[in-house]
Design a protein around this motif. Structure first.
Motif, PDB file in Angstrom:
ATOM      1  N   MET A 112      -7.209   7.287  10.754  1.00 30.26           N
ATOM      2  CA  MET A 112      -6.500   7.160   9.507  1.00 30.26           C
ATOM      3  C   MET A 112      -5.279   6.246   9.661  1.00 30.26           C
ATOM      4  SD  MET A 112      -6.988   8.021   6.495  1.00 30.26           S
ATOM      5  CE  MET A 112      -7.370   9.471   5.589  1.00 30.26           C
ATOM      6  N   LYS A 113      -4.607   6.339  10.823  1.00 31.69           N
ATOM      7  CA  LYS A 113      -3.445   5.478  11.058  1.00 31.69           C
ATOM      8  C   LYS A 113      -3.841   4.008  11.103  1.00 31.69           C
ATOM      9  CE  LYS A 113      -0.418   8.656  13.479  1.00 31.69           C
ATOM     10  NZ  LYS A 113       0.342   8.887  14.698  1.00 31.69           N
ATOM     11  N   SER A 114      -5.054   3.726  11.623  1.00 30.97           N
ATOM     12  CA  SER A 114      -5.482   2.326  11.703  1.00 30.97           C
ATOM     13  C   SER A 114      -5.730   1.734  10.324  1.00 30.97           C
ATOM     14  CB  SER A 114      -6.725   2.194  12.577  1.00 30.97           C
ATOM     15  OG  SER A 114      -7.816   2.871  12.000  1.00 30.97           O
ATOM     16  N   ILE A 115      -6.169   2.537   9.386  1.00 27.97           N
ATOM     17  CA  ILE A 115      -6.378   2.050   8.016  1.00 27.97           C
ATOM     18  C   ILE A 115      -5.038   1.694   7.386  1.00 27.97           C
ATOM     19  CG2 ILE A 115      -7.107   2.721   5.694  1.00 27.97           C
ATOM     20  CD1 ILE A 115      -9.344   4.338   6.999  1.00 27.97           C
ATOM     21  N   PHE A 116      -4.051   2.579   7.544  1.00 27.12           N
ATOM     22  CA  PHE A 116      -2.730   2.303   6.995  1.00 27.12           C
ATOM     23  C   PHE A 116      -2.087   1.108   7.680  1.00 27.12           C
ATOM     24  CE2 PHE A 116      -2.959   6.888   5.756  1.00 27.12           C
ATOM     25  CZ  PHE A 116      -3.007   6.660   4.383  1.00 27.12           C
ATOM     26  N   GLY A 117      -2.303   0.976   8.969  1.00 24.59           N
ATOM     27  CA  GLY A 117      -1.782  -0.180   9.702  1.00 24.59           C
ATOM     28  C   GLY A 117      -2.403  -1.472   9.211  1.00 24.59           C
ATOM     29  N   ALA A 118      -3.717  -1.449   8.992  1.00 22.91           N
ATOM     30  CA  ALA A 118      -4.408  -2.636   8.489  1.00 22.91           C
ATOM     31  C   ALA A 118      -3.930  -2.977   7.086  1.00 22.91           C
ATOM     32  CB  ALA A 118      -5.915  -2.417   8.505  1.00 22.91           C
ATOM     33  N   LEU A 119      -3.729  -1.967   6.255  1.00 25.90           N
ATOM     34  CA  LEU A 119      -3.226  -2.205   4.899  1.00 25.90           C
ATOM     35  C   LEU A 119      -1.810  -2.780   4.931  1.00 25.90           C
ATOM     36  CD1 LEU A 119      -4.532   0.889   2.919  1.00 25.90           C
ATOM     37  CD2 LEU A 119      -5.223  -1.489   2.638  1.00 25.90           C
ATOM     38  N   ALA A 120      -1.004  -2.301   5.849  1.00 32.94           N
ATOM     39  CA  ALA A 120       0.356  -2.815   5.968  1.00 32.94           C
ATOM     40  C   ALA A 120       0.351  -4.285   6.394  1.00 32.94           C
ATOM     41  CB  ALA A 120       1.153  -1.978   6.970  1.00 32.94           C
ATOM     42  N   VAL A 121      -0.483  -4.623   7.366  1.00 28.76           N
ATOM     43  CA  VAL A 121      -0.586  -6.015   7.819  1.00 28.76           C
ATOM     44  C   VAL A 121      -1.089  -6.899   6.692  1.00 28.76           C
ATOM     45  CG1 VAL A 121      -1.839  -7.560   9.385  1.00 28.76           C
ATOM     46  CG2 VAL A 121      -0.843  -5.440  10.253  1.00 28.76           C
ATOM     47  N   PHE A 122      -2.098  -6.434   5.966  1.00 30.46           N
ATOM     48  CA  PHE A 122      -2.649  -7.187   4.838  1.00 30.46           C
ATOM     49  C   PHE A 122      -1.587  -7.407   3.766  1.00 30.46           C
ATOM     50  CE2 PHE A 122      -4.752  -7.258   0.679  1.00 30.46           C
ATOM     51  CZ  PHE A 122      -5.523  -8.390   0.828  1.00 30.46           C
TER      52      PHE A 122
END
Length: 143
Positions: free
Chosen positions: A1-11
């Motif tokens: 779940m943290k990786s999804i939020f991290g990817a969204l933040a980078v995007f």
């Protein structure tokens, strides 16, 4: 779940940087199509008879004024002057901060090479064709 939020933040950060470059720094050729690309895309859509696809290349005011039926009429006039268009090539012109001019050089069946000069302006951060005078008047032979 943290990786999804991290990817969204980078995007999100990437999108903000792009928006900042386009709107804040007035990017006119790197992240947005340059004027000659707009001229070529418009001319290709027009000569292919895809008038609804050609409309988005025009400024909002010009698109509302001309409409798809107006483009159809202008394309018919162009074809009567030049014959069938065999190829289209965008050509750079001049460019300033919020205005530019580019051309579409048409290789035609009966008139040889002709140039349509299209004035442009920046609208919502991208180049839009602001006048169809180059299409309405007599075609100019390309050099």
């Amino acid at each position: 779940m943290k990786s999804i939020f991290g990817a969204l933040a980078v995007f999100s950060v990437a999108m903000l940087l792009i928006a900042g470059a386009v709107f804040g720094l007035n990017d006119s050729t790197v992240l947005v199509p340059p004027p000659e690309s707009v001229a070529e895309g418009f001319a290709r859509a027009l000569v292919a008879g895809r008038y609804d696809r050609a409309l988005p290349y025009l400024s909002e005011d010009l698109a509302a004024e001309v409409g798809a039926d107006g483009l159809r009429a202008l394309a018919g006039q162009l074809k009567s002057r030049t014959g069938v268009v065999l190829n289209v090539q965008g050509e750079p012109g001049w460019m300033a901060q919020d205005s530019a001019e580019a051309a579409a050089t048409l290789q035609t069946e009966s008139a040889g090479y002709v140039r349509l000069t299209l004035p442009m302006s920046r609208e919502h951060g991208v180049w839009s064709i602001s006048s169809l005078e180059g299409l309405e008047r007599e075609t100019v032979p390309a050099a």
